[in-house]
Write a protein that holds these residues in place. Structure first.
Motif, PDB file in Angstrom:
ATOM      1  N   LYS A   1      -5.782  31.250  55.850  1.00  0.00           N
ATOM      2  CA  LYS A   1      -6.727  31.376  54.591  1.00  0.00           C
ATOM      3  C   LYS A   1      -8.266  30.579  54.721  1.00  0.00           C
ATOM      4  O   LYS A   1      -9.263  31.248  54.318  1.00  0.00           O
ATOM      5  CB  LYS A   1      -5.821  31.174  53.264  1.00  0.00           C
ATOM      6  CG  LYS A   1      -6.829  31.683  52.090  1.00  0.00           C
ATOM      7  CD  LYS A   1      -5.962  31.972  50.991  1.00  0.00           C
ATOM      8  CE  LYS A   1      -7.066  32.344  49.786  1.00  0.00           C
ATOM      9  NZ  LYS A   1      -6.117  32.374  48.380  1.00  0.00           N
ATOM     10  N   LEU A   2      -7.871  29.490  55.030  1.00  0.00           N
ATOM     11  CA  LEU A   2      -8.971  28.656  55.153  1.00  0.00           C
ATOM     12  C   LEU A   2     -10.038  29.256  56.285  1.00  0.00           C
ATOM     13  O   LEU A   2     -11.097  29.122  55.939  1.00  0.00           O
ATOM     14  CB  LEU A   2      -8.635  27.167  55.694  1.00  0.00           C
ATOM     15  CG  LEU A   2      -9.814  26.159  55.648  1.00  0.00           C
ATOM     16  CD1 LEU A   2     -10.413  26.015  54.523  1.00  0.00           C
ATOM     17  CD2 LEU A   2      -9.121  24.845  55.901  1.00  0.00           C
ATOM     18  N   ARG A   3      -9.332  29.398  57.340  1.00  0.00           N
ATOM     19  CA  ARG A   3     -10.116  30.078  58.616  1.00  0.00           C
ATOM     20  C   ARG A   3     -10.963  31.247  57.824  1.00  0.00           C
ATOM     21  O   ARG A   3     -11.903  31.741  58.294  1.00  0.00           O
ATOM     22  CB  ARG A   3      -9.408  30.376  59.705  1.00  0.00           C
ATOM     23  CG  ARG A   3      -9.214  29.065  60.526  1.00  0.00           C
ATOM     24  CD  ARG A   3      -8.331  29.045  61.682  1.00  0.00           C
ATOM     25  NE  ARG A   3      -7.674  27.879  61.900  1.00  0.00           N
ATOM     26  CZ  ARG A   3      -6.480  27.930  61.798  1.00  0.00           C
ATOM     27  NH1 ARG A   3      -5.593  28.611  61.535  1.00  0.00           N
ATOM     28  NH2 ARG A   3      -5.749  26.454  62.127  1.00  0.00           N
ATOM     29  N   GLN A   4     -10.331  32.128  57.084  1.00  0.00           N
ATOM     30  CA  GLN A   4     -10.860  33.173  56.721  1.00  0.00           C
ATOM     31  C   GLN A   4     -11.882  33.063  55.584  1.00  0.00           C
ATOM     32  O   GLN A   4     -13.086  33.539  55.807  1.00  0.00           O
ATOM     33  CB  GLN A   4      -9.765  34.093  55.695  1.00  0.00           C
ATOM     34  CG  GLN A   4      -9.330  35.337  56.534  1.00  0.00           C
ATOM     35  CD  GLN A   4      -8.053  35.865  55.351  1.00  0.00           C
ATOM     36  OE1 GLN A   4      -8.347  35.770  54.137  1.00  0.00           O
ATOM     37  NE2 GLN A   4      -7.186  36.440  56.089  1.00  0.00           N
ATOM     38  N   LEU A   5     -11.830  31.788  54.953  1.00  0.00           N
ATOM     39  CA  LEU A   5     -12.824  31.602  53.995  1.00  0.00           C
ATOM     40  C   LEU A   5     -14.116  30.975  54.546  1.00  0.00           C
ATOM     41  O   LEU A   5     -15.195  30.703  54.274  1.00  0.00           O
ATOM     42  CB  LEU A   5     -12.481  30.476  53.255  1.00  0.00           C
ATOM     43  CG  LEU A   5     -11.434  30.956  51.933  1.00  0.00           C
ATOM     44  CD1 LEU A   5     -10.804  29.576  51.347  1.00  0.00           C
ATOM     45  CD2 LEU A   5     -12.140  31.530  50.988  1.00  0.00           C
ATOM     46  N   GLY A   6     -13.995  30.644  56.067  1.00  0.00           N
ATOM     47  CA  GLY A   6     -15.014  30.290  56.818  1.00  0.00           C
ATOM     48  C   GLY A   6     -14.996  28.575  56.695  1.00  0.00           C
ATOM     49  O   GLY A   6     -15.507  28.086  55.837  1.00  0.00           O
ATOM     50  N   LEU A   7     -14.420  28.068  57.637  1.00  0.00           N
ATOM     51  CA  LEU A   7     -14.102  26.548  57.858  1.00  0.00           C
ATOM     52  C   LEU A   7     -15.672  25.938  57.806  1.00  0.00           C
ATOM     53  O   LEU A   7     -15.944  24.961  57.371  1.00  0.00           O
ATOM     54  CB  LEU A   7     -13.500  26.360  59.143  1.00  0.00           C
ATOM     55  CG  LEU A   7     -13.001  24.666  58.988  1.00  0.00           C
ATOM     56  CD1 LEU A   7     -12.243  24.417  58.095  1.00  0.00           C
ATOM     57  CD2 LEU A   7     -11.881  24.730  60.393  1.00  0.00           C
ATOM     58  N   GLY A   8     -16.573  26.479  58.826  1.00  0.00           N
ATOM     59  CA  GLY A   8     -17.868  26.067  59.061  1.00  0.00           C
ATOM     60  C   GLY A   8     -18.606  25.961  57.840  1.00  0.00           C
ATOM     61  O   GLY A   8     -19.364  25.025  57.649  1.00  0.00           O
TER      62      GLY A   8
ATOM     63  N   LEU B   1     -17.814  14.172  59.558  1.00  0.00           N
ATOM     64  CA  LEU B   1     -16.944  15.419  59.421  1.00  0.00           C
ATOM     65  C   LEU B   1     -17.835  16.433  60.174  1.00  0.00           C
ATOM     66  O   LEU B   1     -18.906  16.702  60.006  1.00  0.00           O
ATOM     67  CB  LEU B   1     -16.746  16.120  58.031  1.00  0.00           C
ATOM     68  CG  LEU B   1     -15.535  16.443  57.409  1.00  0.00           C
ATOM     69  CD1 LEU B   1     -14.524  15.326  57.852  1.00  0.00           C
ATOM     70  CD2 LEU B   1     -15.589  16.490  55.911  1.00  0.00           C
ATOM     71  N   SER B   2     -17.034  17.258  60.884  1.00  0.00           N
ATOM     72  CA  SER B   2     -17.606  18.047  61.709  1.00  0.00           C
ATOM     73  C   SER B   2     -16.405  19.504  61.950  1.00  0.00           C
ATOM     74  O   SER B   2     -15.129  19.223  61.661  1.00  0.00           O
ATOM     75  CB  SER B   2     -17.840  17.916  63.170  1.00  0.00           C
ATOM     76  OG  SER B   2     -16.580  17.643  63.836  1.00  0.00           O
ATOM     77  N   GLU B   3     -16.501  20.746  62.110  1.00  0.00           N
ATOM     78  CA  GLU B   3     -15.800  21.547  62.126  1.00  0.00           C
ATOM     79  C   GLU B   3     -14.621  21.367  62.917  1.00  0.00           C
ATOM     80  O   GLU B   3     -13.519  21.501  62.833  1.00  0.00           O
ATOM     81  CB  GLU B   3     -16.437  23.058  62.498  1.00  0.00           C
ATOM     82  CG  GLU B   3     -15.409  24.321  62.070  1.00  0.00           C
ATOM     83  CD  GLU B   3     -16.368  25.596  62.439  1.00  0.00           C
ATOM     84  OE1 GLU B   3     -17.585  25.360  62.481  1.00  0.00           O
ATOM     85  OE2 GLU B   3     -15.567  26.430  62.510  1.00  0.00           O
ATOM     86  N   ALA B   4     -15.029  20.830  64.194  1.00  0.00           N
ATOM     87  CA  ALA B   4     -14.017  20.488  65.189  1.00  0.00           C
ATOM     88  C   ALA B   4     -12.952  19.574  64.849  1.00  0.00           C
ATOM     89  O   ALA B   4     -11.877  19.700  65.118  1.00  0.00           O
ATOM     90  CB  ALA B   4     -14.793  20.128  66.791  1.00  0.00           C
TER      91      ALA B   4
END
Lengths: 379, 317
Positions: free
Chosen positions: B289-296, B268-271
């Protein structure tokens, strides 16, 4: 097998469940006992699973059931039934007290908000004339007129074609089942009248959600009349009011005597004329009441001026959820009648994309227009 | 009341047996669910299964049909579903033809049309079909998404589910040849009436634990590496802790793992998550929302050691 004691315990357990607010009818207890033929009741987990499958029927009840199960089967109290009864009453009282207290809890700093709401109000109420024809000063004649109008509104809302069919003389679809059973079909020589069906008109159910916060106070008399009039017209109506939190008052409106039940309503709603949290209140509605109040043929009427002090994102989310579950969402805004009013408040901005209709409601005239609009669009 | 001519389908020996046989078919059930299935088969009572979308409610009926080696009869519910689509309908064409034939044969006028309402002119719809099935074994009847139907339809179901019979005004009562294994599912978009629930055994399927989800994933997609499966399931577990408009279910987990396999992702990686986000979250707002939470951050947490996917092997076995 010591059957009597097991049965005693099962009955004792059902009483504990009853005290915990879970109704268990004897039929289900019989089902549970039938399970004993198939599972090993000495296996606690299996017994738990069997009891849960037979005695519970809602997800909300599972946590309470598990707690009661743990409590009872850890140390099965073999208290005689008479004493249990007494305990049960005590617990009921305690529970009732708690319920009352919960409603009364001012945990949303409702009072403080109300005070802060006042300066905002100056921003939108320049029109003195409006106050005069306001619904705060209704005569009996007006009330009667209002009721007629509301009847129109209800009729306009209720004319949706359902998906089920019923026999009808002017239908479009031949009713073959009826035809084959009719005498004329067999007696006629070649030609007989056809029987027809058509889609049945289903009654729309209504849910009315009213804002009773400070900024709506001047319309409160109108609100109450509106609720009562709708209540008289529709048996299938649910009414909830909110300012910082939401309270369902359908049962209170069922009582006769406006003055009396008004006092009850005021007793129950402690933040009447307090601050506003539309998003939070809608969330409460969506979570606790929507599953059993809303379906594909329920129209939701929101009555509010849209002054909101809650979170915009929450409001948007909850409006989306509400929209998805209801047939129609209407927003009646008393301010919409004010010349030059534009729905620019944060609350209105969040709500607008999810509304089917956004309509004024500040006096009788606007109600008449509402009925007209609804009929025209065939809501 | 018991044994009044009701014949239950061949039961299973024990809860464990059901669990093993379900697992052999690729359905990893917890003991709670296995017990509910076991009791449902043993008592001959329908199962009412609720849960979030994509947790395997419908699948249980499909697997049971395979397991019992019998026919699966499915009724998808929708608003306005009526008796002619769910229970039975008269075959009007055949009835009319029969009349013509009788006329041609010169049947006595008083006798014409006497036999028009007999079982042979009945078109079986799913519910009637399940009750009158002629197979050697009782069929599995799946009544899917009951919450989509309306109250009138629930009322039709009451008679079918409590007494396994259907009353047709023109004929009388038709009883079940075998008692089918019945599964009703609901997504809880509305509350189903108590009278219906009372006739069933209730089970709520929750999101699975990490270990069980890994086991499910491995059972459904054996080609996925244990390592990746662990990361995927851990990520899903983290995701479900947040409040999305539509939380991903197991169906999404499996889809997602399949997508990752197709893309040749081994870790699994962020990309990789960003590319395949459409498999997990199906609403634009949820993606934002997920991007807001910080996917990384989430990916990093999912990659952290401490969650041992090999524990899942125990559940599998």
């Amino acid at each position: 097998m010591a059957a009597p004691t097991v049965l005693e315990h099962v009955v004792g357990f059902s009483r504990v469940l009853h005290d915990a607010g879970l109704t268990v009818n004897p039929g289900r207890l019989i089902d549970l006992c039938q399970c004993f033929d198939f599972i090993d009741i000495a296996q606690r987990d299996d017994f738990h699973a069997a009891a849960r499958a037979t005695l519970v029927s809602r997800r909300e009840d599972i946590a309470r059931f598990d707690a009661a199960f743990a409590q009872y089967w850890e140390a099965p109290a073999r208290t005689p039934i008479r004493r249990r009864r007494q305990n049960a009453d005590d617990e009921d009282d305690a529970a009732a007290g708690e319920r009352g207290a919960r409603v009364a809890l001012p945990d949303d700093e409702g009072g403080g908000d109300g005070g802060e709401g006042k300066p905002l109000r100056l921003a939108w109420s320049p029109d003195e004339a409006l106050a005069q024809r306001d619904l705060g000063t209704l005569t009996d004649d007006d009330v009667e007129r209002a009721q007629r109008l509301i009847r129109d509104i209800v009729a306009a809302l209720a004319n949706r074609r359902g998906r089920r069919r019923a026999s009808h003389r002017h239908g479009r679809i031949p009713d073959l089942r009826r035809l084959l059973r009719s005498r004329s079909f067999y007696l006629a020589d070649g030609i007989c009248p056809l029987t027809w069906r058509r889609r049945r008109v289903t009654r729309t159910r209504l849910v009315l959600i009213c804002d009773v916060s400070g900024s709506m106070q001047r319309y409160s008399r109108f609100l109450i009349e509106f609720m009562y009039a709708l209540r008289r017209e529709l048996s299938d109506l649910e009414v909830a009011v909110f300012s910082t939190r939401l309270t369902v008052i359908t049962d209170l409106l069922r009582r006769k005597g406006v003055a009396d039940s008004l006092r009850q309503v005021a007793d129950r709603i402690h933040d009447w004329a307090g601050g506003t949290d539309i998003g939070g209140s809608l969330r409460e509605f969506n979570e606790r009441h929507a599953p059993h109040m809303l379906d594909g043929r329920t129209a939701v009427i929101l009555l509010s001026d849209g002054w909101d002090r809650g979170s915009a994102a929450e409001m948007r989310n909850e409006m989306a959820r509400l929209r998805q579950r209801a047939q129609t969402v209407l927003w009646l805004n008393p301010l919409l009648g004010t010349p030059g009013y534009k729905p620019l408040t944060q609350g209105m901005q969040c709500a607008l994309p999810y509304l089917d209709h956004f309509l004024p409601a500040h006096d009788l005239h606007s109600l008449a227009r509402l009925a007209g609009t609804l009929r025209a669009i065939g809501a | 009341m018991a044994g009044s001519g009701k014949e239950t389908p061949p039961g299973f020996g024990s809860i464990d047996e059901i669990r093993e046989r379900l697992a052999a078919e690729g359905y990893i059930a917890d003991r709670m669910l296995a017990t509910a299935v076991f009791l449902s088969v043993s008592l001959g009572k329908p199962m009412f299964v609720e849960g979030e979308p994509g947790v395997g409610k419908t699948e249980i009926a499909k697997v049971m049909a395979r397991l019992l080696d019998t026919e699966l009869i499915r009724l998808q519910c929708y608003e306005g579903l009526d008796s002619s689509a769910a229970l039975y309908e008269w075959n009007y064409t055949r009835q009319l033809l029969e009349l013509r034939l009788q006329e041609a044969r010169g049947v006595d006028r008083a006798e014409i049309g006497r036999n028009l309402f007999a079982e042979e002119f009945l078109l079986q719809r799913p519910l009637l079909k399940a009750l009158r099935s002629e197979g050697a074994r009782p069929p599995v009847l799946l009544i899917d998404e009951v919450d989509r139907s309306d109250e009138e339809f629930e009322a039709f179901l009451l008679e079918v589910l409590s007494d396994f019979q259907i009353t047709i005004p023109e004929i009388g009562t038709l009883r079940a040849r075998h008692i089918p294994f019945v599964v009703l599912t609901s997504n809880r978009t509305r509350e189903v009436h108590d009278a219906l629930k009372r006739r069933c055994l209730y089970h709520w399927i929750d999101y699975p634990s990490f270990a069980r989800e890994t086991a499910i994933l491995r059972a459904r997609l054996p080609e996925v590496e244990l390592r990746l499966a662990g990361q995927v399931c851990r990520f899903m577990e983290l995701l479900r802790q947040h409040d999305f408009y539509k939380r991903p279910g197991i169906a999404e987990t499996i889809d997602w793992a399949r997508a990752l396999l197709a893309l040749g992702v081994a870790e699994l990686s962020e990309a990789a998550v960003e590319e395949t986000l459409g498999c997990i979250l199906k609403y634009r707002g949820d993606g934002d929302k997920l991007r807001q939470l910080g996917l990384g951050g989430l990916v990093e947490m999912a990659l952290m050691p401490g969650h041992d996917p090999s524990a899942a092997a125990a559940v599998c076995a």
